[in-house]
Design a protein around this motif. Sequence first.
Motif, PDB file in Angstrom:
ATOM      1  N   PRO A   1       0.813  -1.225   0.000  1.00 36.25           N
ATOM      2  CA  PRO A   1       0.000   0.000   0.000  1.00 36.25           C
ATOM      3  C   PRO A   1       0.846   1.275   0.000  1.00 36.25           C
ATOM      4  CG  PRO A   1      -0.890  -1.588   1.554  1.00 36.25           C
ATOM      5  CD  PRO A   1       0.439  -2.123   1.111  1.00 36.25           C
ATOM      6  N   SER A   2       2.012   1.231   0.662  1.00 35.22           N
ATOM      7  CA  SER A   2       2.896   2.404   0.683  1.00 35.22           C
ATOM      8  C   SER A   2       3.427   2.717  -0.704  1.00 35.22           C
ATOM      9  CB  SER A   2       4.067   2.156   1.643  1.00 35.22           C
ATOM     10  OG  SER A   2       3.610   1.961   2.957  1.00 35.22           O
ATOM     11  N   LEU A   3       3.760   1.678  -1.452  1.00 33.72           N
ATOM     12  CA  LEU A   3       4.235   1.874  -2.822  1.00 33.72           C
ATOM     13  C   LEU A   3       3.151   2.527  -3.680  1.00 33.72           C
ATOM     14  CD1 LEU A   3       6.304   1.446  -5.087  1.00 33.72           C
ATOM     15  CD2 LEU A   3       5.369  -0.862  -5.403  1.00 33.72           C
ATOM     16  N   ILE A   4       1.918   2.051  -3.531  1.00 33.93           N
ATOM     17  CA  ILE A   4       0.791   2.638  -4.273  1.00 33.93           C
ATOM     18  C   ILE A   4       0.632   4.116  -3.919  1.00 33.93           C
ATOM     19  CG2 ILE A   4      -1.717   2.575  -4.583  1.00 33.93           C
ATOM     20  CD1 ILE A   4      -1.551  -0.462  -4.060  1.00 33.93           C
ATOM     21  N   MET A   5       0.746   4.438  -2.623  1.00 31.14           N
ATOM     22  CA  MET A   5       0.592   5.822  -2.179  1.00 31.14           C
ATOM     23  C   MET A   5       1.683   6.719  -2.756  1.00 31.14           C
ATOM     24  SD  MET A   5       0.121   7.284   1.652  1.00 31.14           S
ATOM     25  CE  MET A   5      -0.596   8.906   1.898  1.00 31.14           C
ATOM     26  N   ALA A   6       2.906   6.225  -2.799  1.00 28.52           N
ATOM     27  CA  ALA A   6       4.003   7.022  -3.347  1.00 28.52           C
ATOM     28  C   ALA A   6       3.765   7.335  -4.822  1.00 28.52           C
ATOM     29  CB  ALA A   6       5.328   6.278  -3.167  1.00 28.52           C
ATOM     30  N   LEU A   7       3.245   6.373  -5.568  1.00 31.73           N
ATOM     31  CA  LEU A   7       2.965   6.583  -6.989  1.00 31.73           C
ATOM     32  C   LEU A   7       1.853   7.614  -7.190  1.00 31.73           C
ATOM     33  CD1 LEU A   7       3.164   2.890  -8.292  1.00 31.73           C
ATOM     34  CD2 LEU A   7       4.841   4.718  -8.625  1.00 31.73           C
ATOM     35  N   VAL A   8       0.799   7.533  -6.351  1.00 33.41           N
ATOM     36  CA  VAL A   8      -0.283   8.519  -6.443  1.00 33.41           C
ATOM     37  C   VAL A   8       0.238   9.902  -6.045  1.00 33.41           C
ATOM     38  CG1 VAL A   8      -2.558   9.184  -5.556  1.00 33.41           C
ATOM     39  CG2 VAL A   8      -2.073   6.783  -6.048  1.00 33.41           C
ATOM     40  N   GLY A   9       1.113   9.953  -5.044  1.00 30.28           N
ATOM     41  CA  GLY A   9       1.720  11.223  -4.642  1.00 30.28           C
ATOM     42  C   GLY A   9       2.487  11.874  -5.778  1.00 30.28           C
ATOM     43  N   LEU A  10       3.163  11.059  -6.574  1.00 19.90           N
ATOM     44  CA  LEU A  10       3.885  11.567  -7.735  1.00 19.90           C
ATOM     45  C   LEU A  10       2.906  12.154  -8.756  1.00 19.90           C
ATOM     46  CD1 LEU A  10       6.629  11.840  -9.151  1.00 19.90           C
ATOM     47  CD2 LEU A  10       6.256   9.561 -10.130  1.00 19.90           C
ATOM     48  N   MET A  11       1.767  11.502  -8.960  1.00 14.70           N
ATOM     49  CA  MET A  11       0.753  12.017  -9.872  1.00 14.70           C
ATOM     50  C   MET A  11       0.198  13.355  -9.384  1.00 14.70           C
ATOM     51  SD  MET A  11       0.490   9.960 -12.446  1.00 14.70           S
ATOM     52  CE  MET A  11       2.278   9.872 -12.274  1.00 14.70           C
ATOM     53  N   VAL A  12       0.025  13.479  -8.070  1.00 14.90           N
ATOM     54  CA  VAL A  12      -0.459  14.736  -7.490  1.00 14.90           C
ATOM     55  C   VAL A  12       0.523  15.865  -7.793  1.00 14.90           C
ATOM     56  CG1 VAL A  12      -0.815  15.947  -5.296  1.00 14.90           C
ATOM     57  CG2 VAL A  12      -1.889  13.728  -5.679  1.00 14.90           C
ATOM     58  N   TYR A  13       1.803  15.607  -7.602  1.00  9.61           N
ATOM     59  CA  TYR A  13       2.811  16.636  -7.857  1.00  9.61           C
ATOM     60  C   TYR A  13       2.826  17.058  -9.323  1.00  9.61           C
ATOM     61  CZ  TYR A  13       7.288  18.964  -8.378  1.00  9.61           C
ATOM     62  OH  TYR A  13       8.264  19.880  -8.682  1.00  9.61           O
ATOM     63  N   ILE A  14       2.638  16.107 -10.215  1.00  9.21           N
ATOM     64  CA  ILE A  14       2.747  16.388 -11.649  1.00  9.21           C
ATOM     65  C   ILE A  14       1.506  17.071 -12.206  1.00  9.21           C
ATOM     66  CG2 ILE A  14       2.965  15.309 -13.932  1.00  9.21           C
ATOM     67  CD1 ILE A  14       4.678  13.144 -12.640  1.00  9.21           C
ATOM     68  N   PHE A  15       0.305  16.721 -11.687  1.00  9.03           N
ATOM     69  CA  PHE A  15      -0.919  17.146 -12.377  1.00  9.03           C
ATOM     70  C   PHE A  15      -1.896  17.992 -11.564  1.00  9.03           C
ATOM     71  CE2 PHE A  15       0.262  13.221 -14.734  1.00  9.03           C
ATOM     72  CZ  PHE A  15       0.383  13.783 -16.011  1.00  9.03           C
ATOM     73  N   LEU A  16      -1.773  18.125 -10.251  1.00 13.38           N
ATOM     74  CA  LEU A  16      -2.825  18.772  -9.453  1.00 13.38           C
ATOM     75  C   LEU A  16      -2.811  20.298  -9.578  1.00 13.38           C
ATOM     76  CD1 LEU A  16      -5.143  18.440  -7.395  1.00 13.38           C
ATOM     77  CD2 LEU A  16      -3.424  18.732  -5.588  1.00 13.38           C
ATOM     78  N   PRO A  17      -3.871  20.918 -10.166  1.00 14.63           N
ATOM     79  CA  PRO A  17      -3.992  22.378 -10.174  1.00 14.63           C
ATOM     80  C   PRO A  17      -4.631  22.832  -8.858  1.00 14.63           C
ATOM     81  CG  PRO A  17      -5.747  21.405 -11.491  1.00 14.63           C
ATOM     82  CD  PRO A  17      -4.944  20.261 -10.933  1.00 14.63           C
ATOM     83  N   VAL A  18      -3.963  23.679  -8.125  1.00 13.92           N
ATOM     84  CA  VAL A  18      -4.401  24.026  -6.768  1.00 13.92           C
ATOM     85  C   VAL A  18      -5.639  24.909  -6.760  1.00 13.92           C
ATOM     86  CG1 VAL A  18      -3.728  25.261  -4.673  1.00 13.92           C
ATOM     87  CG2 VAL A  18      -2.106  23.730  -5.778  1.00 13.92           C
ATOM     88  N   ASN A  19      -5.694  25.875  -7.677  1.00 14.36           N
ATOM     89  CA  ASN A  19      -6.857  26.761  -7.724  1.00 14.36           C
ATOM     90  C   ASN A  19      -7.006  27.351  -9.119  1.00 14.36           C
ATOM     91  OD1 ASN A  19      -5.091  29.079  -7.894  1.00 14.36           O
ATOM     92  ND2 ASN A  19      -4.784  28.882  -5.680  1.00 14.36           N
ATOM     93  N   PRO A  20      -8.149  27.963  -9.422  1.00 11.31           N
ATOM     94  CA  PRO A  20      -8.378  28.521 -10.761  1.00 11.31           C
ATOM     95  C   PRO A  20      -7.379  29.617 -11.130  1.00 11.31           C
ATOM     96  CG  PRO A  20     -10.444  28.316  -9.566  1.00 11.31           C
ATOM     97  CD  PRO A  20      -9.352  28.044  -8.576  1.00 11.31           C
ATOM     98  N   GLU A  21      -6.928  30.373 -10.140  1.00 10.88           N
ATOM     99  CA  GLU A  21      -6.005  31.473 -10.414  1.00 10.88           C
ATOM    100  C   GLU A  21      -4.701  30.956 -11.015  1.00 10.88           C
ATOM    101  OE1 GLU A  21      -4.694  33.617  -7.003  1.00 10.88           O
ATOM    102  OE2 GLU A  21      -4.109  35.375  -8.167  1.00 10.88           O
ATOM    103  N   VAL A  22      -4.212  29.827 -10.505  1.00 12.27           N
ATOM    104  CA  VAL A  22      -2.972  29.248 -11.026  1.00 12.27           C
ATOM    105  C   VAL A  22      -3.121  28.889 -12.497  1.00 12.27           C
ATOM    106  CG1 VAL A  22      -1.453  27.219 -10.890  1.00 12.27           C
ATOM    107  CG2 VAL A  22      -2.134  28.409  -8.803  1.00 12.27           C
TER     108      VAL A  22
END
Length: 499
Positions: free
Chosen positions: A219-240
């Motif tokens: 499960p930790s490995l899965i979480m690390a991979l999802v964390g990487l996706m968050v860093y690469i693709f997550l837009p924090v707010n509309p202004e950004v």
Amino acid sequence: MSHSQEMTSRKPPGLRLFGGAGSLRTYQTLVLVLTFFAYTCFHMTRKITSIVKSALDPQTKVGFSHWGRLHVSNALNIGWLPFNTVDGSALLGEIDVAFLAVYSIGMFFAGHIGDRMDLRIFLTIGMIGTAVFTTLFGAGYWLNVHSFYYFLVIQMISGLFQSIGWPSVVAVVGNWFGKSKRGLIMGIWNAHTSIGNIAGSLLAAFLLKFGWGWSFAIPSLIMALVGLMVYIFLPVNPEVMEIDIDSGEFNCEKDTVKEPLLEPGQEVKHKAVGFLEAWRIPGVAPFALCLFFSKLVAYTFLYWLPFYISHTRIGGQYLSDAMAGSLSTIFDVGGVLGGVLAGHISDRLNARAITAASFMYCAIPALFLYRTYGSMSIMWNISLMFITGMFVNGPYALITTAVSADLGTHSSLNGNSRALATVTAIIDGTGSVGAAIGPLLTGYISSKSWSAVFTMLMAAALLAGLLLTKLVCAELKGKTSSNVSKDVADAEGTYSDEV
């Protein structure tokens, strides 16, 4: 650096690579999906210890059940030092409370920091840190570690990283979604809590046969991979992303945006609110205290339900640890429905406090029935566990999502958009103190009587409902006044027509 250049630099690298020219609906969907899977992973890793408990601290069971393998003697399953001793349950309870104590304290600081830095980076740090220290807990299996303090310290550091998750995801979602159907949207979105618990239970239970260390590592490995996706693709707010939230169109010229959760025409202020100022927002204190007792009940089930099932005769039989872990997911399935129902009902009634209090009061008989009749048969256990999960998790989901977002954009803030993470952290942080106390008390009380544990949970549910009494009365009074005003307006309209 110009405003436009600054916004471009804050765009997620994956969206910069692909041009980042999506529509408002596209970004909203991306935000919901990424934050959903992000917090699913937080709860997936948090659930593991409750599944592994019975492997670390086995107790002698006698008999056979076609529902699963039984431990017929401690010689067949000797557990893991130091947890297979007489005070093993108490030691596991202490690890739970240490994790949750650091989690609840860290929550207050996490919200404060989250309102002051890039939430995409902050959330990524929380996910990677959690993955690393969850793995280190499981590494005790391969490294043959038997020091209680090793496991204690690892869990405490893991709790610190876990505290980053909730204020961050709620603030990001709050930045992108409006207010009209917030309860329903966040009720559905909040299914990540139960989905994470279910995934963690099933995955950890399946991996137990390979050795309990694997229940933490995969499960930790899965979480690390999802964390990487968050860093690469997550837009924090509309202004950004340079989007005008009102029109849903790109707006590269304006240096300000309208905050989606504020009233139309209200300009965004970016000065973060102070901790005490956030506490003074009307409704924050009673909902935070209500969540204290609500999470006490919910987290006692989160950490101890598989253990309770595996050590309770159901239909005259004991279940295996793996089967008990899988069966416990029914509680979270009920929680998914409870969260959606609570959000939908509160939207329709426009009454958050009435909905939350009603669910907590209904949880009291549900808890009593589960303890009294849940051991009669598997079907009785499943049915009553589902109902209990629905009423216990409903208000917990409502308060930590829609209510937190409502209060984080309260009119008393005069348009300040930088309170969401802080208010979310205050409410959930206070609730997490209760979440720490419940499992700790259960570790001690359960060795004497499980009936006493359920009495404690029913009392907590009652107090959670009572703490909202003032807000419930205010909502009822408001509805009565609005109905009277409507009746008067209708009567005047009828009179005018007759004249």
